[in-house]
Design a protein around this motif. Sequence first.
Motif, mmCIF file in Angstrom:
data_model
loop_
_atom_site.group_PDB
_atom_site.id
_atom_site.type_symbol
_atom_site.label_atom_id
_atom_site.label_comp_id
_atom_site.label_asym_id
_atom_site.label_seq_id
_atom_site.Cartn_x
_atom_site.Cartn_y
_atom_site.Cartn_z
ATOM 1 N N PHE A 4 35.766 -53.270 -3.087
ATOM 2 C CA PHE A 4 34.883 -53.605 -3.976
ATOM 3 C C PHE A 4 34.688 -55.003 -4.153
ATOM 4 N N SER A 5 33.453 -55.871 -4.211
ATOM 5 C CA SER A 5 33.389 -57.325 -4.438
ATOM 6 C C SER A 5 32.578 -57.451 -5.707
ATOM 7 N N HIS A 6 31.448 -56.871 -5.947
ATOM 8 C CA HIS A 6 30.680 -57.368 -6.933
ATOM 9 C C HIS A 6 29.305 -56.350 -7.179
ATOM 10 N N ALA A 7 28.838 -56.416 -8.341
ATOM 11 C CA ALA A 7 27.599 -55.419 -8.409
ATOM 12 C C ALA A 7 26.344 -56.226 -9.085
ATOM 13 N N ARG A 65 33.941 -65.106 -0.039
ATOM 14 C CA ARG A 65 34.652 -63.947 0.187
ATOM 15 C C ARG A 65 34.172 -63.156 1.526
ATOM 16 N N ALA A 66 32.700 -63.129 1.371
ATOM 17 C CA ALA A 66 31.864 -62.634 2.585
ATOM 18 C C ALA A 66 32.386 -63.267 3.945
ATOM 19 N N ALA A 67 32.400 -64.862 3.746
ATOM 20 C CA ALA A 67 32.727 -65.622 4.837
ATOM 21 C C ALA A 67 34.241 -65.382 5.287
ATOM 22 N N ARG A 68 35.086 -65.172 4.472
ATOM 23 C CA ARG A 68 36.355 -64.744 4.833
ATOM 24 C C ARG A 68 36.291 -63.561 5.681
#
Length: 279
Positions: free
Chosen positions: A182-185, A269-272
């Motif tokens: 889970f990252s964010h909403a 985070r997405a780039a990682r």
Amino acid sequence: MTARIAIVTTVDLAEPDADELLLLPHLPEAELVAWDNPDVDWSTYEVAILRSTWNYTERLDDFLAWASKVSGLTRLVNPLETIVWNTDKRYLDDLAARGIPVVPTAFVAPGETADALAGSVVVKPSVGAGSAGAALFHDDPEAAAAHLASLHADGRVAMIQPYLAQVDEAGETALIYLGGRFSHAARKAAILSADMTNSTGLYADEKITRCEPTEAERALADRVVATLPEGLAYARVDLLPTDDGPVVLELELTEPSLFLGMDDAAPARAAREFRALLG
Ligand SMILES: Nc1ncnc2c1ncn2[C@@H]1O[C@H](COP(=O)(O)OP(=O)(O)O)[C@@H](O)[C@H]1O
Ligand SMILES: [Mg+2]
């Protein structure tokens, strides 16, 4: 330096989308490449990550043929089998069979008839995005049948769902997962309610705000993701509220907006996660 990652878009988009504008500064290994540009040599990329390929819904056969070809030339993300399954909302039946609560849905193919057009119903195509072809009818089975017929005339399988009216107040909740975590909403305001369908289209713009999912929303989205292949680079679970708790409206594994602007840490985070796909 030649780019090692293709962030896949379409020739129909003149500008990068909001996610891409936020992501690319964190990912110098990447460049934007259009899926429908026939001159691209996909084998020069180590990874091709589907992002803003939004026009695929009009050309699904072409898109899946392209995806199949490209997955033999580079690492397609998300993987081909996931894309094949996820580009048609008939996957909702599979989720339901896995015990996941989903919006009650009747799929009606051309040549079949519908028996549930009374009350407040949504009629929409089973291959669709961006609300295109989705319409809401209140106690107007004739108009609903006409919309169904127009989808069928286009050769499309239609979906009929009850309108889950709590969306008007509470909105829809999108939970974004990166690398299976889970990252964010984000919360998306209702799109089909009467005011908007009667508008000139000015209100069709999605209104997105950051949100914290409720425990029930998070638990349901976690359950959905647990049924998927492990560690998908990205996934978005869209939920609608009901009296009995949240239900799945949509599971987006193909080209979802990730709403990276809703969380300061999300672009990095997405780039990682995307960089980690390199060998
Ligand atoms: N059964 C439903 N009840 C309430 N709202 C709905 C329903 N189906 C669709 N909508 C509204 O229409 C929008 C588009 O439908 P959706 O199923 O998400 O398709 P798309 O793939 O086009 O995003 C949703 O964001 C939601 O606002
Ligand atoms: Mg949607």
